[in-house]
Design an enzyme around this catalytic site. Structure first.
Site, mmCIF file in Angstrom:
data_model
loop_
_atom_site.group_PDB
_atom_site.id
_atom_site.type_symbol
_atom_site.label_atom_id
_atom_site.label_comp_id
_atom_site.label_asym_id
_atom_site.label_seq_id
_atom_site.Cartn_x
_atom_site.Cartn_y
_atom_site.Cartn_z
ATOM 1 C CD GLU A 20 81.486 117.335 51.068
ATOM 2 O OE1 GLU A 20 82.288 116.374 51.078
ATOM 3 O OE2 GLU A 20 80.291 117.213 50.747
ATOM 4 C CE1 TYR A 59 85.852 121.846 56.073
ATOM 5 C CE2 TYR A 59 84.504 120.005 55.317
ATOM 6 C CZ TYR A 59 84.603 121.270 55.882
ATOM 7 O OH TYR A 59 83.476 121.955 56.250
ATOM 8 N NE ARG A 69 80.449 112.845 52.834
ATOM 9 C CZ ARG A 69 79.943 113.904 53.440
ATOM 10 N NH1 ARG A 69 80.192 114.129 54.713
ATOM 11 N NH2 ARG A 69 79.176 114.733 52.773
ATOM 12 C CG HIS A 101 82.572 123.447 52.025
ATOM 13 N ND1 HIS A 101 81.294 122.941 51.871
ATOM 14 C CD2 HIS A 101 83.063 122.861 53.138
ATOM 15 C CE1 HIS A 101 81.037 122.092 52.846
ATOM 16 N NE2 HIS A 101 82.088 122.007 53.626
ATOM 17 C CD1 TRP A 133 76.369 130.503 47.787
ATOM 18 C CD2 TRP A 133 76.770 130.040 45.639
ATOM 19 N NE1 TRP A 133 76.477 129.131 47.667
ATOM 20 C CE2 TRP A 133 76.730 128.822 46.357
ATOM 21 C CE3 TRP A 133 77.003 129.991 44.259
ATOM 22 C CZ2 TRP A 133 76.909 127.579 45.739
ATOM 23 C CZ3 TRP A 133 77.187 128.753 43.653
ATOM 24 C CH2 TRP A 133 77.141 127.572 44.388
ATOM 25 C CB ALA A 141 58.293 129.319 55.945
ATOM 26 C CD GLN A 151 64.472 130.054 54.500
ATOM 27 O OE1 GLN A 151 63.875 129.527 53.568
ATOM 28 N NE2 GLN A 151 63.898 130.943 55.268
HETATM 29 P P1 NAP Z 1 61.946 141.963 51.775
HETATM 30 O O1 NAP Z 1 62.982 140.922 51.813
HETATM 31 O O2 NAP Z 1 61.745 142.829 52.958
HETATM 32 O O3 NAP Z 1 62.269 142.878 50.501
HETATM 33 C C1 NAP Z 1 61.480 143.957 50.168
HETATM 34 C C2 NAP Z 1 62.128 144.709 49.006
HETATM 35 O O4 NAP Z 1 61.327 145.808 48.708
HETATM 36 C C3 NAP Z 1 63.503 145.212 49.322
HETATM 37 O O5 NAP Z 1 64.312 144.951 48.209
HETATM 38 C C4 NAP Z 1 63.316 146.713 49.542
HETATM 39 O O6 NAP Z 1 64.478 147.292 49.030
HETATM 40 C C5 NAP Z 1 62.069 147.024 48.737
HETATM 41 N N1 NAP Z 1 61.217 148.048 49.339
HETATM 42 C C6 NAP Z 1 60.854 148.187 50.638
HETATM 43 N N2 NAP Z 1 60.031 149.223 50.804
HETATM 44 C C7 NAP Z 1 59.856 149.766 49.572
HETATM 45 C C8 NAP Z 1 59.119 150.877 49.109
HETATM 46 N N3 NAP Z 1 58.387 151.641 49.909
HETATM 47 N N4 NAP Z 1 59.190 151.137 47.796
HETATM 48 C C9 NAP Z 1 59.928 150.401 46.959
HETATM 49 N N5 NAP Z 1 60.641 149.338 47.358
HETATM 50 C C10 NAP Z 1 60.611 149.033 48.645
HETATM 51 O O7 NAP Z 1 60.552 141.359 51.466
HETATM 52 P P2 NAP Z 1 60.071 140.280 50.407
HETATM 53 O O8 NAP Z 1 60.929 140.206 49.217
HETATM 54 O O9 NAP Z 1 58.640 140.622 50.239
HETATM 55 O O10 NAP Z 1 60.208 138.939 51.179
HETATM 56 C C11 NAP Z 1 59.427 138.716 52.349
HETATM 57 C C12 NAP Z 1 60.083 137.702 53.197
HETATM 58 O O11 NAP Z 1 60.007 136.435 52.584
HETATM 59 C C13 NAP Z 1 61.526 138.041 53.400
HETATM 60 O O12 NAP Z 1 61.792 138.204 54.745
HETATM 61 C C14 NAP Z 1 62.245 136.891 52.859
HETATM 62 O O13 NAP Z 1 63.220 136.440 53.791
HETATM 63 C C15 NAP Z 1 61.219 135.801 52.684
HETATM 64 N N6 NAP Z 1 61.570 135.098 51.470
HETATM 65 C C16 NAP Z 1 62.697 134.413 51.462
HETATM 66 C C17 NAP Z 1 63.086 133.795 50.334
HETATM 67 C C18 NAP Z 1 64.347 133.005 50.288
HETATM 68 O O14 NAP Z 1 64.810 132.685 49.238
HETATM 69 N N7 NAP Z 1 64.941 132.662 51.399
HETATM 70 C C19 NAP Z 1 62.329 133.874 49.190
HETATM 71 C C20 NAP Z 1 61.165 134.592 49.231
HETATM 72 C C21 NAP Z 1 60.801 135.225 50.389
HETATM 73 P P3 NAP Z 1 64.784 148.851 49.088
HETATM 74 O O15 NAP Z 1 64.185 149.357 50.368
HETATM 75 O O16 NAP Z 1 66.276 148.943 49.036
HETATM 76 O O17 NAP Z 1 64.172 149.420 47.876
HETATM 77 FE FE1 SF4 Z 2 67.456 122.488 56.939
HETATM 78 FE FE2 SF4 Z 2 64.998 121.981 57.798
HETATM 79 FE FE3 SF4 Z 2 65.367 123.499 55.626
HETATM 80 FE FE4 SF4 Z 2 65.816 120.851 55.600
HETATM 81 S S1 SF4 Z 2 63.862 121.888 55.893
HETATM 82 S S2 SF4 Z 2 67.138 122.408 54.760
HETATM 83 S S3 SF4 Z 2 66.673 120.546 57.623
HETATM 84 S S4 SF4 Z 2 65.989 123.982 57.704
#
Ligand code: NAP
Ligand code: SF4
Length: 675
Positions: free
Chosen positions: A165, A167, A215, A253, A578, A661, A340
């Protein structure tokens, strides 16, 4: 007949036998830094009781300069040894085995005392390392030896010497980081001298009846990484120096190729381990993206390795092995490889846990014991929050009724699973379907629950989720405008030129969905390897394909927009953001921040920039997709309150901002543990 005959075959190491072929790989959970050794003991003890043959601790520094960060855990004093003994005693009481990983971070140390073969700063730490002189190298070897002796004193069954990795030990192996001209640099024989010497002297110190896992980095995935010939030469030398087992390390990494994220195909690197089979006579372990007993058993059946390492799957379900043995593989909570709650927490210096199992690392405080009084529990909403509440409540003996107006359970999980690279969400929904059946939850689908349906319950839980936020853009009612639900769930038609409004997790997901051509590369290993530029290390140094990444052409021309004038995707996962940015860059997605949305017309999206609404510009697109975040859906909760019924409001219905979630499942599980 055993369900998974290869996985459940014992492994004879000569002086001891492992009861099956499953290793719980090393994970840094930050629990050691909390300093509650009984909590750590419970975490490992529960997993030992779950039947895994051998576990490896998180990395322990052999000295201060090798710590991943200042104050990182290590084994230095009698008190440390006594603390570690609390853990090993607990594991042994459960019939398990545990090895301590010795991790020297080298130039990856987030530590101004960092040392390395040469004074070359890494791209992932701000601290330039000092180049070790000959005495300094001797000191490092001596510290590894002391650490392995202390591990033995602390009752460990062995150590894992971390040589991959990117290290410290890995850094000696390649000219990328080792520019020395003394006996520790130059030829490969010199560059590999340090890891081999460390294994030899540790073996000398601990005697023959102690497991030493090494490893080994089988594919560095960095420029000027090792050749395959060098890898094999090292493996043979490590065996001769006295290692008991070789474990596989994949990628440094700093590599720009994902190695464990959810978009990486299952068992994506087992073929690399397979190349080493037959080159040495000690057992070889394979790892990375193995998350079900079926996959584990099949890589063993295919001769890819003698043993499999799974790490995160043991956060998701401590009883993985026991359930597989009992023919209950479909009741194993699946690791969806999201990072996450585990790695993203580790790298934010928070205690790790698991998105699907909030008990992980909280075994001493969050338990789902039988309820004192059996209650009738109603839950409205079968998304992650509602499902977690239903499952834990039912496990505790409550009579649970789960309502959802959709015709299937899953809520937003069903939307997420449509996204290329997020196929693991299918397994999570299947898991909940199975568990609701096992715990006899009364599931009522296809009808909106009304206040009258909820009157006779002892506990009412509102997990009604979210609704899309209305961004109130002029022209958004036009036929060329859709939202993310229309696209991901209802497969609304979308043109060839697309603007996505909002660049949160969902905006990124929609961009990946709309640029994907045909099958997701996560389901096709050869395609995925070509996409990211993974080559055969026997042909190309470090396994970087000579032709570089070769992504498929994008299915559409996509522009992703946000109002904030900052890098897009800044709020995505710490260890995975990224990858999403790189994946979209490979599909030529145009990312624009700092915009104002002026109007949507039949010609496309009109935008401007800055407070003065300068640089008015038309993005000529066929379709505009709204992904502007979400708001709580709590109409029913308000109606209940008006009738004097108090409900628990959880998940997105509680707080929609930054809902994911992880928070939903955590909140639901903790609520159900409380009544
Ligand atoms: P979000 O992360 O809060 O993003 C909302 C987007 O909409 C932002 O880019 C924001 O940017 C824009 N926005 C907010 N108010 C707005 C308005 N009035 N008009 C126009 N644009 C506006 O919400 P989301 O994308 O719906 O995701 C929801 C949740 O699901 C998030 O918390 C996220 O963590 C989770 N999720 C995570 C993943 C992952 O890959 N980990 C994938 C999908 C969902 P600006 O305000 O700069 O325009
Ligand atoms: Fe990590 Fe749990 Fe997501 Fe698996 S499901 S990557 S252990 S948070």
């Amino acid at each position: 007949m055993t369900n998974y005959p290869n996985m459940f075959a014992p492994l004879d190491l000569g002086f001891t036998t492992l009861k099956n072929r499953v290793l719980m790989g090393s994970m840094h959970t930050n629990l050691e830094e909390v300093g509650d050794w009984y909590r750590i003991a419970e975490y490992f003890g529960e997993r030992a009781a779950g039947g895994v043959a051998l576990m490896v601790t998180g990395g322990m520094a052999p000295n201060v300069e090798g710590g991943v960060f200042p104050g990182a855990s290590g084994l230095f004093s009698d008190t440390d040894i006594a603390n570690h003994k609390i853990v090993t005693d607990r594991v042994h009481a459960e019939g398990g085995k545990i090895a301590m990983q010795i991790l020297h971070a080298g130039r990856y140390a987030y530590n101004h005392k960092a040392v390395a073969p040469s004074a070359i700063k890494s791209p992932i730490s701000p601290f330039p390392p000092a180049e070790l002189d000959a005495d300094g190298i001797e000191k490092q070897i001596a510290d590894f030896v002391v650490a392995s002796e202390c591990a033995k004193q602390a009752g460990y069954d062995g150590v894992e010497i971390m040589g991959s990795e990117g290290y410290f030990l890995n850094e000696f192996l390649v000219t990328h980081t080792n520019k020395r001209t003394d006996e520790w640099g130059g030829s490969f024989a010199n560059r590999m001298r340090l890891p081999v010497e460390i294994v030899r002297r540790c073996r000398e110190a601990v005697g023959p009846d102690f497991i030493i896992i090494y490893r080994i980095s089988l594919i560095d995935l960095i420029p000027n990484g090792q050749t395959w010939e060098e890898v094999v030469t090292l493996a043979k030398a490590i065996e001769a120096a006295g290692a008991t087992i070789l474990n596989t390390g994949i990628g440094w990494h700093e590599a720009r190729i994902p190695t464990i994220a959810t978009s990486v195909p299952r068992a994506a690197f087992a073929w690399v381990t397979k190349k080493l089979m037959g080159e040495v006579s000690i057992p070889i372990i394979t790892s990375n993206r193995i998350n079900t007993p079926e996959v584990a058993d099949s890589v063993l059946a295919d001769g890819c390795a003698d043993m499999v390492s799974m790490a995160r799957p043991f956060l998701a379900d401590s009883q993985f092995v026991a359930k597989a043995a009992a023919g209950k593989a479909d009741q194993i909570a699946p690791c969806i490889a999201c990072n996450q709650a585990c790695l993203d927490h580790t790298f934010s210096l928070k205690t790790s846990t698991c998105l699907v199992n909030p008990r992980a690392c909280y075994e001493t405080e969050l338990n789902y014991g039988p309820a004192e009084t059996t209650k009738n529990v109603a839950i409205v909403g079968a998304g992650p929050a509602g499902l977690a509440t239903a499952l834990v409540a039912a496990q505790r003996g409550h009579r649970v009724t789960l309502f959802d107006m959709a015709d299937k359970i899953g809520g937003q999980l069903n939307i997420a699973k449509q996204v290329p690279g997020k196929e693991e969400f299918f397994g999570l929904v299947e898991y909940y379907i199975k568990m609701l059946e096992v715990y006899e939850v009364d599931v009522r689908l296809g009808r909106r629950a009304a206040v009258d349906d909820l009157i006779d319950f002892d506990e009412v839980v509102m997990a009604t989720g979210v609704t899309p936020r209305d961004p109130e853009i002029k022209g958004q009612d036009g036929p060329n405008v859709v939202n993310y639900i229309d696209v991901l769930r209802d497969k609304a038609p979308v043109g060839n030129r697309v603007a996505i409004i909002g660049a949160g997790g969902i905006g990124f997901d929609v961009a990946e969905f709309l640029t994907q051509q045909g099958e997701s590369s996560t389901l096709n290993l050869d395609e995925w390897k070509a996409e990211w530029g993974v080559g055969d290390p026997a042909i190309t140094r470090g396994g970087l394909a000579a032709s570089g990444p070769k992504p498929e052409a994008a299915a559409r021309q996509v522009t992703l927009l946000q109002r904030k004038a900052q890098k897009l995707g800044k709020g995505l996962g710490k260890t995975t953001g990224w990858i999403h940015r790189a994946a979209l860059a490979m599909k030529d997605v145009d990312m624009i921040g700092g915009v104002n949305y002026e109007e949507i017309t039949s010609e496309g999206l009109h935008i401007s920039t800055g407070e003065g609404r300068e640089n008015p510009r038309l993005l000529e697109v066929d379709t505009v997709v709204l992904c502007a975040g979400q708001l709580p859906e709590r109409g029913l909760a308000d109606a209940l309150e008006a009738k004097g019924i108090t409900a628990h409001v959880i998940g997105g219905a509680d707080v929609a901002a930054e809902l994911d979630a992880k928070r939903a499942i955590n909140q639901g599980s903790r609520l159900a543990a409380s009544f």
